[in-house]
Design an enzyme around this catalytic site. Structure first.
Site, PDB file in Angstrom:
ATOM      1  N   CYS A  11      -8.614   3.842  23.243  1.00 26.35           N
ATOM      2  CA  CYS A  11      -7.910   4.884  23.991  1.00 26.35           C
ATOM      3  C   CYS A  11      -6.907   5.621  23.081  1.00 26.35           C
ATOM      4  O   CYS A  11      -7.329   6.258  22.123  1.00 26.35           O
ATOM      5  CB  CYS A  11      -7.261   4.306  25.242  1.00 26.35           C
ATOM      6  SG  CYS A  11      -6.862   5.584  26.466  1.00 26.35           S
ATOM      7  N   HIS A  23     -12.400   2.358  27.761  1.00 22.27           N
ATOM      8  CA  HIS A  23     -11.813   1.020  27.667  1.00 22.27           C
ATOM      9  C   HIS A  23     -12.917  -0.030  27.729  1.00 22.27           C
ATOM     10  O   HIS A  23     -13.347  -0.395  28.820  1.00 22.27           O
ATOM     11  CB  HIS A  23     -10.823   0.799  28.807  1.00 22.27           C
ATOM     12  CG  HIS A  23      -9.582   1.610  28.658  1.00 22.27           C
ATOM     13  ND1 HIS A  23      -8.456   1.129  28.031  1.00 22.27           N
ATOM     14  CD2 HIS A  23      -9.295   2.882  29.009  1.00 22.27           C
ATOM     15  CE1 HIS A  23      -7.524   2.064  28.017  1.00 22.27           C
ATOM     16  NE2 HIS A  23      -8.006   3.140  28.601  1.00 22.27           N
ATOM     17  N   GLU A  33     -12.648  -3.061  27.343  1.00 24.52           N
ATOM     18  CA  GLU A  33     -12.110  -4.256  28.016  1.00 24.52           C
ATOM     19  C   GLU A  33     -12.175  -4.149  29.528  1.00 24.52           C
ATOM     20  O   GLU A  33     -12.001  -5.131  30.236  1.00 24.52           O
ATOM     21  CB  GLU A  33     -10.673  -4.525  27.537  1.00 24.52           C
ATOM     22  CG  GLU A  33      -9.577  -3.647  28.132  1.00 24.52           C
ATOM     23  CD  GLU A  33      -9.432  -2.273  27.474  1.00 24.52           C
ATOM     24  OE1 GLU A  33     -10.328  -1.858  26.719  1.00 24.52           O
ATOM     25  OE2 GLU A  33      -8.406  -1.605  27.729  1.00 24.52           O
TER      26      GLU A  33
END
Lengths: 208, 251
Positions: free
Chosen positions: A85, A190, A192
């Site tokens: 990001c 993202h 994650e």
């Protein structure tokens, strides 16, 4: 192997930590720190980033020697780094969020606000969008083209050299969603928070 | 193309899942961590926890729930209910929440929205608006729908956008728990007023209501609790249904 997630007060990094632990805690030593010595001795570094370009750069600069250490890690030692990001956005030479701010300058280009076509598109660009893989990237091994990833951002990285772009996504325009330049990797989305496919990307980075 | 999101919401009280009908008459039905995992495995685009009685009771149980969930679910996790201060937000984010929704305290002290979006970034600041129709306008309610602030919901929505909210979670108090569908008029009016994404909430009883929330209400995301929680529909069925109606979803 030692992977360091740089903790420089750039906002919430617990999800990044959780995802790396989920993928690799049994085989990799995951450190979460801003300790320069620990970063130097790492095999890989993850540079997260939330909030504004300026707030992240300011946070990096607040830790004495951190930028130099990262420069050495990436530019001199050519070790792998993954920016996520705003972590990716900071690769740029300059960012225009809040005010004009100098970036790390690892990949020539700028970070500017997404053109939402006079309000036709909502900002932030939040949610799941598909990535169109435009070049082979090591972190996209076994990732199908058009996989969905989770995005949340209002600014985009526009690199000068388009060959660093590894995937794009369609929103109000074609937005850069990942870059790869030698040992430097970055995702605007993202991983994650991108479910199984995202974890696979993290796994690919660890396996580099 | 950006996909419309389906967000199952779990109402949590003392670390256990409940779902109220019009915010009262609660039933206890399950472990939030397990439930969240079922949702994320089933394709939920995000998970939302609402700590419903948090304003009045001991909140520590929610931190444990968030921490355990964030180690198992790798989709965005939003947590709301009783979020009053920068410190509350910080704690929830540290436990693994990705976004925090702010309701009562945003009305009482809009600066908390400004400060938190500056400190943590707009991406994690969701302002939850509980609105109830009064004549030809909607008013913002606080304290889990108990108090009428008298504030106009449309103007308030705009103000929250200007204060740095990244998204708005709009619940129709008239529809919540009724299962007769979203107040699409309210959703559409707010969605047209602001330029940040709107999550529609309150009133879903069937899958057509989700379609309406997006097509008529102009919502970027649709939130629902009981239709998923009591197993009436799975998240997967909901997505397939939306897809069959031409709505872009992540399948």
């Amino acid at each position: 192997m030692k992977v360091t997630i740089v903790d420089y007060n750039s906002g919430n990094i617990s999800s990044v930590i959780n995802s790396f632990e989920e993928v690799a805690k049994d085989r990799v030593n995951i450190e979460v720190t801003s300790d320069l010595i620990k970063i130097k001795s790492s095999d890989k570094v993850v540079l997260p980033g939330q909030g504004s370009f300026k707030s992240c750069i300011d946070a990096l600069n607040k830790i004495e020697g951190l930028t130099d250490t990262l420069n050495e890690f990436v530019i001199s030692n050519k070790k792998p780094l993954l920016g996520i990001c705003v972590g990716l956005q900071m690769f740029a030479e300059v960012g225009y969020e809040e005010t004009e701010t100098k970036g790390l300058g690892w990949i020539p280009g700028k970070v500017s606000k997404i053109d939402n076509q006079k309000g036709k598109y909502k900002l932030p660009h939040i949610g799941w969008n598909q990535i169109n893989i435009v070049k082979d990237s090591k972190i996209f091994q076994n990732i199908e083209n058009n996989s969905h990833m989770y995005f949340v951002h209002s600014y985009e990285f526009i690199p000068k050299d388009k060959t660093v772009i590894s995937s794009l996504t369609d929103y109000s325009s074609k937005i850069v969603c990942s870059v790869e330049k030698e040992n430097i990797f970055g995702t605007q989305f993202h991983p994650e928070k991108s479910d199984k496919m995202g974890l696979k990307i993290i796994n690919n980075f660890i396996n580099l | 193309m950006l996909k419309n999101r389906i967000i199952p919401c779990l109402d949590v009280k003392n670390g256990r899942v409940v779902k109220g009908i019009n915010f009262v008459d609660l039933k206890d039905a399950g472990d939030p961590v397990e439930q969240a995992k079922i949702y994320s495995d089933g394709g939920a685009d995000e998970i939302c926890f609402l700590d419903i009685t948090a304003s009045n009771e001991n909140r520590d149980t929610i931190y444990d729930v968030v921490e355990r969930t964030s180690k198992k679910c790798f989709v965005p996790l939003t947590v709301g209910g009783g979020v009053r201060s920068i410190d509350d937000i910080n704690k929830l984010l540290n436990c693994g929440a990705d976004k925090v929704s702010i309701n009562t305290s945003a009305v009482e002290n809009p600066k908390v929205v400004l400060d938190s979006s500056k400190k943590f970034g707009s991406q994690c600041v969701v302002v939850a608006i509980d609105a109830k129709k009064n004549g030809n306008k909607w008013e913002v309610f606080t304290h889990g729908g108990r108090n009428n602030s008298g504030i106009d919901a449309l103007e308030y929505a705009k103000k929250m956008e200007d204060s740095g909210a990244g998204e708005l979670l709009v619940t129709s108090m008239d529809r919540d728990g009724t299962q007769i569908g979203y107040d699409v008029d309210l959703m559409n009016k707010i969605a047209s007023k602001v330029n940040i994404p709107l999550i529609a909430s309150g009133g879903v009883g069937n899958l057509d209501h989700l379609v309406d929330g997006i097509k008529l209400g102009n919502a970027s995301a649709v939130l629902a609790a009981s239709i998923f929680h009591y197993g009436k529909y799975s998240v997967k069925e909901a997505k397939e249904y939306l897809d069959s109606k031409g709505i872009p979803v992540r399948i």
